[in-house]
Design a protein around this motif. Structure first.
Motif, PDB file in Angstrom:
ATOM      1  N   PRO A  36     -14.570 -27.804  -6.328  1.00  0.00           N
ATOM      2  CA  PRO A  36     -14.978 -28.241  -4.984  1.00  0.00           C
ATOM      3  C   PRO A  36     -14.198 -29.471  -4.528  1.00  0.00           C
ATOM      4  O   PRO A  36     -13.782 -30.288  -5.352  1.00  0.00           O
ATOM      5  N   GLU A  37     -14.022 -29.583  -3.219  1.00  0.00           N
ATOM      6  CA  GLU A  37     -13.335 -30.754  -2.664  1.00  0.00           C
ATOM      7  C   GLU A  37     -14.150 -32.000  -2.990  1.00  0.00           C
ATOM      8  O   GLU A  37     -15.373 -32.020  -2.853  1.00  0.00           O
ATOM      9  N   ALA A  38     -13.465 -33.041  -3.442  1.00  0.00           N
ATOM     10  CA  ALA A  38     -14.134 -34.271  -3.858  1.00  0.00           C
ATOM     11  C   ALA A  38     -14.735 -34.991  -2.662  1.00  0.00           C
ATOM     12  O   ALA A  38     -14.139 -35.031  -1.581  1.00  0.00           O
ATOM     13  N   ASP A 102      -6.667 -42.671   0.442  1.00  0.00           N
ATOM     14  CA  ASP A 102      -7.191 -42.896   1.789  1.00  0.00           C
ATOM     15  C   ASP A 102      -8.671 -42.547   1.753  1.00  0.00           C
ATOM     16  O   ASP A 102      -9.035 -41.371   1.662  1.00  0.00           O
ATOM     17  N   THR A 103      -9.509 -43.558   1.763  1.00  0.00           N
ATOM     18  CA  THR A 103     -10.953 -43.341   1.745  1.00  0.00           C
ATOM     19  C   THR A 103     -11.430 -43.147   3.177  1.00  0.00           C
ATOM     20  O   THR A 103     -11.185 -44.003   4.030  1.00  0.00           O
ATOM     21  N   PRO A 104     -12.088 -42.030   3.463  1.00  0.00           N
ATOM     22  CA  PRO A 104     -12.498 -41.762   4.841  1.00  0.00           C
ATOM     23  C   PRO A 104     -13.637 -42.673   5.296  1.00  0.00           C
ATOM     24  O   PRO A 104     -14.476 -43.084   4.494  1.00  0.00           O
ATOM     25  N   SER A 105     -13.653 -42.980   6.583  1.00  0.00           N
ATOM     26  CA  SER A 105     -14.734 -43.787   7.144  1.00  0.00           C
ATOM     27  C   SER A 105     -15.931 -42.908   7.512  1.00  0.00           C
ATOM     28  O   SER A 105     -17.059 -43.361   7.533  1.00  0.00           O
ATOM     29  N   ASN A 106     -15.677 -41.630   7.790  1.00  0.00           N
ATOM     30  CA  ASN A 106     -16.738 -40.683   8.128  1.00  0.00           C
ATOM     31  C   ASN A 106     -17.222 -40.013   6.839  1.00  0.00           C
ATOM     32  O   ASN A 106     -16.424 -39.439   6.100  1.00  0.00           O
ATOM     33  N   PRO A 107     -18.517 -40.054   6.537  1.00  0.00           N
ATOM     34  CA  PRO A 107     -19.022 -39.456   5.299  1.00  0.00           C
ATOM     35  C   PRO A 107     -18.792 -37.949   5.189  1.00  0.00           C
ATOM     36  O   PRO A 107     -18.835 -37.402   4.100  1.00  0.00           O
ATOM     37  N   LYS A 108     -18.527 -37.271   6.302  1.00  0.00           N
ATOM     38  CA  LYS A 108     -18.258 -35.834   6.263  1.00  0.00           C
ATOM     39  C   LYS A 108     -16.824 -35.526   5.843  1.00  0.00           C
ATOM     40  O   LYS A 108     -16.517 -34.400   5.478  1.00  0.00           O
ATOM     41  N   ASP A 109     -15.932 -36.519   5.912  1.00  0.00           N
ATOM     42  CA  ASP A 109     -14.536 -36.325   5.531  1.00  0.00           C
ATOM     43  C   ASP A 109     -14.367 -36.536   4.034  1.00  0.00           C
ATOM     44  O   ASP A 109     -15.259 -37.051   3.357  1.00  0.00           O
ATOM     45  N   HIS A 110     -13.213 -36.165   3.522  1.00  0.00           N
ATOM     46  CA  HIS A 110     -12.936 -36.241   2.097  1.00  0.00           C
ATOM     47  C   HIS A 110     -11.737 -37.154   1.845  1.00  0.00           C
ATOM     48  O   HIS A 110     -10.867 -37.294   2.702  1.00  0.00           O
TER      49      HIS A 110
END
Length: 163
Positions: A36-38, A102-110
């Protein structure tokens, strides 16, 4: 064939087709092609040596962690050359540079692993594959180009050895 049996046969056929599509060429029809995508990934989890599969066959990517940072240095062999540099370097190149998550700012992004090639010379973003998605579970870590989230990625790298 009566109507209930025909409906059952159709449902079984559809289920088998769905399994084949989600298996993405895996050895088992019940095993997905990548984990699964992290939802989160740290530099220490991603540092190591990656070997390519499918379109990335022959590619080696080594990510070394710089203490205190969420990234570090990279070396790549047989990395695909972008169209702009193909006439100068050929289809693939051997390079080095740095990497970071690159850590996403939106929790829905990966999270994405961003590669910055500085050798053989500086690259503009997009001149080669320079952003990789992260898939992981308890046994496997995969970096891959997520060009179409509905299909199994053709350009993928499996973590084979940790730093």
């Amino acid at each position: 064939m009566n109507r209930p049996l025909r409906a059952l046969a159709m449902a079984v056929s559809l289920s088998l087709l769905t399994l084949q599509l989600t298996a993405c060429g895996a050895s088992s029809a019940f095993e997905p092609c990548i984990p699964p995508e992290a939802t989160a990934a740290g530099g220490s989890e991603l540092a190591g040596v990656y070997r390519g599969k499918h379109d990335a066959e022959g590619v080696t990517l080594t990510l070394s962690l710089t203490p205190g940072q969420n990234g570090g240095t990279l070396t790549a062999e047989n990395w695909p050359t972008g169209n702009y540099y193909r006439a100068e370097l050929g289809a693939t190149f051997k390079g080095s540079g740095t990497w970071e998550i690159d850590t996403p700012s939106n929790p829905k992004d990966h999270p994405l692993v961003h590669l910055y090639f500085t050798q053989p010379h500086d690259w503009m973003s997009g001149d080669t594959i320079d952003r990789l998605s992260v898939a992981m579970d308890s046994t496997k870590t995969v970096l891959y180009e997520n060009s179409d989230p509905d299909t199994c990625p053709d350009f993928r790298l499996d973590l084979t050895k940790t730093d």
